[in-house]
Write an enzyme that holds these catalytic residues in place. Structure first.
Site: not given
Length: 297
Positions: A241, A147
């Site tokens: 998210e 990420e």
């Protein structure tokens, strides 16, 4: 077709039996294809119980985590690297046992603000360790997603280009770049170009908005983001998210600086995210198809 996912922290702070059942059940009820479970401490996840809940709900699972200072693969400390590699190995085993497909997050360094730049030696150590973890993950067809996050959460990967470079250095086909619109909005000069340039290296994608609230309420040009995803040919998971201090608590609340609540009703937030994502993907595909046919759009 992209599978749509939802981060478990929309529902709960952790993964106790009650939290697990609620996160998986609510995610499935809203029609998502998968739940992304937080695995900061994989020892707290009951694999057998989670498996039963997933089977009952009929959805898949992915995992995300960030390493801490004591398991920092980029630290240059052999003992910390050993502990970090062992933790990732535990998550790989857990993901395998649950039929999961992806492990994502800050899995190459510590999930924290650094006060000094990353060192070449530290990054090299992280690359070597991830190469070994990737080999174990590949045996179970698991993708590792590096990420790319903002400068306040790591000093190693802040741009998509850096993520691609690290994937190339690791040299494993199951190691991909995990992009997240929240972080890209901070670090990228051109989010659309970053997505297109990352291309086949994109392995996981997080949606949201600049304020971590409802999609469309922040400053990110999300229609442009979805058009770029379609143009890139990305077919992997797209997971929403969002965090609220009403749910997550410490330590995540402190690490991320979640000091105000932009939502109280996780069910409404998630339902809106799914509808918004589906509509934006449909519009992006229609625009892309019109463009290929030479039609005005």
């Amino acid at each position: 077709m992209n599978k749509l996912g939802l981060h478990g922290n929309v529902w709960a702070a952790g993964w106790s039996h009650d939290e697990c059942a609620r996160a998986i059940g609510n995610t499935a009820e809203l029609g998502f294809d998968l739940v992304e479970a937080p695995a900061l401490d994989p020892s707290l996840i009951d694999v057998a119980f989670t498996a039963k809940q997933l089977e009952k709900a009929g959805i898949g699972i992915t995992f995300s985590l960030g390493l801490d200072a004591e398991t920092d693969l980029s630290s240059g400390d052999p003992e910390k690297i050993r502990r970090g590699e062992a933790r990732l190995g535990d998550v790989v085993s857990m993901t395998r046992d649950l039929g999961g497909t992806h492990i994502c997050g800050i899995i190459y360094s510590a999930f924290q603000k650094y006060m000094v730049p990353a060192t070449k030696e530290g990054i090299a150590g992280s690359v070597d360790a991830l190469r070994r973890v990737a080999e174990k993950a590949a045996a179970s067809d698991i993708v590792l997603g590096l990420e790319v996050v903002n400068r306040y959460e790591t000093n190693v990967l802040n741009t998509a280009a850096q993520g691609v470079d690290m994937c190339k250095r690791i040299g494993a086909p199951n190691v991909k770049v995990h992009l997240d619109v929240y972080h890209m909005n901070i670090e990228e000069a051109d989010m659309e170009a970053a997505i297109i340039d990352t291309g086949d290296y994109i392995g996981y994608f997080h949606t949201g908005d600049s304020n971590r609230g409802y999609m469309g309420t922040g400053s990110i040009d999300l229609p442009r983001v979805f058009k770029a995803l379609v143009r890139s040919g990305y077919q992997g998971p797209i997971t929403f998210e969002s965090f609220s201090s009403a749910v997550v608590g410490q330590p995540l609340e402190g690490i991320l600086g979640i000091w105000r609540n932009l939502w109280e009703d996780g069910y409404d937030l998630a339902r809106h995210a799914k509808m918004y994502t589906e509509s934006q993907l449909k519009s992006a595909h229609e625009a892309h198809n019109c463009g290929r046919k030479g039609l005005p759009f």
